[in-house]
Enzyme design. Structure first.
Site, PDB file in Angstrom:
ATOM      1  N   ILE A  92       0.847  -1.195   0.000  1.00  0.00           N
ATOM      2  CA  ILE A  92       0.000   0.000   0.000  1.00  0.00           C
ATOM      3  C   ILE A  92       0.880   1.242   0.000  1.00  0.00           C
ATOM      4  O   ILE A  92       1.866   1.315   0.732  1.00  0.00           O
ATOM      5  CB  ILE A  92      -0.890   0.043   1.253  1.00  0.00           C
ATOM      6  CG1 ILE A  92      -1.682  -1.259   1.380  1.00  0.00           C
ATOM      7  CG2 ILE A  92      -1.838   1.232   1.207  1.00  0.00           C
ATOM      8  CD1 ILE A  92      -2.278  -1.462   2.745  1.00  0.00           C
ATOM      9  N   CYS A  93       0.512   2.189  -0.856  1.00  0.00           N
ATOM     10  CA  CYS A  93       1.249   3.445  -0.903  1.00  0.00           C
ATOM     11  C   CYS A  93       0.486   4.476  -0.096  1.00  0.00           C
ATOM     12  O   CYS A  93      -0.451   5.089  -0.596  1.00  0.00           O
ATOM     13  CB  CYS A  93       1.371   3.867  -2.370  1.00  0.00           C
ATOM     14  SG  CYS A  93       2.084   5.474  -2.594  1.00  0.00           S
ATOM     15  N   ALA A  94       0.852   4.620   1.160  1.00  0.00           N
ATOM     16  CA  ALA A  94       0.166   5.590   2.021  1.00  0.00           C
ATOM     17  C   ALA A  94       1.179   6.223   2.949  1.00  0.00           C
ATOM     18  O   ALA A  94       1.958   5.524   3.588  1.00  0.00           O
ATOM     19  CB  ALA A  94      -0.932   4.900   2.824  1.00  0.00           C
ATOM     20  N   CYS A 145       6.259   3.950  -1.211  1.00  0.00           N
ATOM     21  CA  CYS A 145       6.390   5.241  -1.847  1.00  0.00           C
ATOM     22  C   CYS A 145       6.433   6.306  -0.788  1.00  0.00           C
ATOM     23  O   CYS A 145       6.166   6.055   0.375  1.00  0.00           O
ATOM     24  CB  CYS A 145       5.253   5.503  -2.819  1.00  0.00           C
ATOM     25  SG  CYS A 145       3.704   5.753  -1.951  1.00  0.00           S
TER      26      CYS A 145
END
Lengths: 150, 491
Positions: A92-94, A145
């Protein structure tokens, strides 16, 4: 004396068991203070209606100073939701899972944030660099990210 | 009656927002009480130790550092109070300047490499190699071995010279057990005999001067001191280095109260290594993870910091040694500011210039001290004015009209001299390379000492840190869960 991470997780677990999880989130496995599983579904009108996904939290001994490693499980028939910030391998990109993690957050707070990330999605699609990322994905989903809206 | 503003010690229940431990005002826990702090403008409070740990960790991660001193809820700045001496400030800003220069260097060299691909790169490396050799061995020796005119160079020079900068740089990216940075300069060496035209002049000269006393020259200290470059590079230097590292570790222990970390060789397969000394190893583990990601302006601290931090923390936890943890944290803080690829490579390429500079300095100093002069083996005789005779040219004649005993002793001396590795060219000239090596050594020692001082000051700063405690001014007093004895404003 138990470590700080174990004591804090024990406390979070007591709170979850005492007060219950928010709607749509259920604790399904917390046998130790290393890996927890939750099911997560988006309530109400959304692109993900009827979908149930499984979130995995992994904690290291530095929790809550270091963020938990959070990802969707994609084994045993489970799938990751199709979302511009979720890779098909479950990563997950968070930002709250990386740079913007703060010890003031908790496991439940992360679940709720991810739930609202799904709920506000306008278009179901994979991240643009999904294939490239999944090919070289690191084991640790924390490094997915650096910048995103969540 | 004006009520005073409540502080953190007036709270009935204190809940640390980091470890989530609670403390009630009326229960005395069996554990020693821990300091509480209210560092911001909202109601979040924390154990001071928890908060300091969080700040320290965040500051050690480049991407998080800007928010390290901000409350996650109200966003107000934490104020740190610590012993940040002028010296530490100076060292920190010096470090940042080098970092900037390193970045400039990265950008500049990237542009250069792009612009001057292929042959241009080769010419660049070769001329750097020639410059490095010249800086390192001195002009006199350079003119004998290579000369300014590349048409005089032996073909090996066209391989050795361009390899020189590459091996210099590579020496910085290897594990501690492999080549130290000086070896490439000593071993990737232009052939130790004169080139073309020069050779004939020299041999003519050697052949003609037969009247000097052979034995006394052989025994004079000038012949065997300084050792030859090969001898020095292969034997003397590594031994000195081992002793130095041992001594430096002791100094490190004395200054910081803990041993330098054991190098984790082979953990990454590819490690960046700043220098031959253990002090940098942990940081290199950190670099190793980030570096392959890209050669452009390296922000490795960012990606790779968590593992390094985890490793350091875990080790500290194992040992139950808060001192080691503090050193690890201080090291980590400094390294995050210092880990630039440009700084590293630029530093490696400056080695010849630095050693030349230091060598010149030593040379000037030696004018005042005959002891230093002897140690450096300074010779002022210009080439060819008073050459010492030796093999192969003049020995032959001497051997022919000597008796057996003399022949034997001469042979012994020859063997010793060969073992010591003196070649005629090296032995006869002013050993610029020798004082340059010594100078570089001194430079490395000084650099290590400054780094150690920096580390020591940074550690002291960490240990003296406190978060400034504030009262709850500005917070509505009704939001706070205060102890019963707190004087309340009249309703």
């Amino acid at each position: 004396m138990a470590s700080i991470s174990a004591r804090r997780l024990a406390k979070e677990l007591r709170e979850i068991e005492g007060e219950g999880c928010p709607v749509g989130i259920n604790l399904i496995k917390a046998d130790d203070f290393a890996t927890w599983w939750f099911t997560i579904e988006v309530m109400g009108d959304s692109l993900y209606q009827g979908e149930v996904h499984t979130l995995q939290f992994r904690f290291d001994p530095q929790y809550p100073i270091s963020s938990p490693a959070v990802q969707f499980l994609v084994t045993d028939g489970r799938t990751a939701p199709v979302h511009p910030h979720v890779y098909s391998n479950g990563h997950i990109c968070a930002s709250i899972l990386g740079n913007e993690w703060s010890p003031v957050l908790s496991v439940v707070a992360v679940c709720v944030t991810l739930q609202s990330m799904l709920a506000s999605c306008k278009k179901k699609e994979r991240p643009v660099d999904n294939d490239r990322y999944v090919r070289n994905a690191p084991d640790n989903p924390k490094k997915v990210c650096r910048f995103s809206d969540y | 009656m004006a009520t005073r503003v409540p502080t953190v010690s007036d709270l009935r229940v204190k809940l640390c927002y980091i470890c989530r431990e609670e403390e009630r005002y009326d229960t005395s826990s069996d554990e020693p009480p821990r300091a509480w702090t209210h560092p911001c403008k909202c109601t979040l409070i924390a154990h001071e130790s928890c908060l300091l740990k969080w700040i320290e960790t965040s500051q050690g991660t480049t991407s998080r550092a800007p928010n390290a001193l901000k409350c996650p809820q109200c966003g107000s700045e934490y104020e740190l109070v610590s012993r940040e001496t002028l010296m530490l400030k100076a060292l920190n800003s010096g470090n940042k300047v080098f970092q900037k220069m390193g970045r400039l260097f990265t950008v500049f060299s990237a542009a250069t490499v792009v612009g001057v691909v292929g042959s241009g790169f080769y010419i660049l490396c070769t001329s750097y190699g020639a410059w490095a050799v010249r800086a390192f061995v001195g002009k006199e020796m350079f003119d004998t071995l290579l000369t300014d005119d590349p048409s005089n160079w032996p073909w090996t020079a066209f391989i050795n010279l361009p390899l020189l900068p590459i091996s210099l740089i590579l020496s910085r990216f290897q594990t501690v057990s492999s080549m130290p940075p000086l070896i490439p300069i000593l071993l990737v060496w232009p052939p130790a005999y004169p080139t073309g035209a020069q050779r004939r002049i020299l041999s003519d000269h050697w052949l003609s001067s037969t009247d000097s006393d052979l034995s006394s020259h052989l025994l004079s200290p000038a012949r065997s001191w300084p050792p030859s470059p090969v001898m020095f590079g292969l034997f003397v230097f590594p031994v000195v280095r081992i002793f130095y590292r041992h001594a430096f570790n002791r100094l490190y222990f004395w200054a910081l109260g803990t041993q330098p970390a054991v190098p984790q060789t082979g953990r990454m397969g590819f490690q960046l290594n700043e220098g031959p000394f253990v002090i940098r190893i942990r940081a290199n583990v950190q670099d190793g993870a980030g570096a392959p990601a890209g050669v452009d302006d390296v922000q490795n601290g960012q990606e790779a910091a968590p593992p390094a931090q985890v490793v350091a923390e875990a080790r500290a936890a194992e040992n139950q040694d808060p001192n080691a943890a503090a050193v690890a944290a201080a090291e980590h803080l400094i390294e995050v500011n210092a880990a630039s690829l440009g700084r590293r490579i630029g530093g490696a390429l400056l080695i010849p210039a630095i050693s030349n500079l230091m060598g010149t300095l030593l040379f000037h100093l030696s004018k005042r001290s005959s002891l230093l002069r002897m140690f450096l083996g300074v010779r002022n005789r210009p080439m060819g004015s008073s050459l010492v005779d030796t093999l192969p040219f003049s020995y032959k004649r001497e051997m022919e009209n000597a008796n057996f005993l003399k022949q034997f002793s001469l042979g012994l001396k020859l063997a010793t001299s060969a073992l010591w590795g003196n070649s005629r060219v090296w032995a006869e000239q002013d050993p610029v390379w020798w004082r340059n090596s010594i100078g570089l050594g001194l430079f490395v020692v000084a650099k290590d000492c400054i780094q150690l001082l920096h580390l020591y000051l940074a550690k002291r700063e960490l240990e003296s840190r406190h978060v400034k405690n504030r009262d709850f001014a500005g917070v509505d007093i009704r939001e706070l869960d205060l102890i019963p004895s707190f004087p309340r404003p009249p309703q």
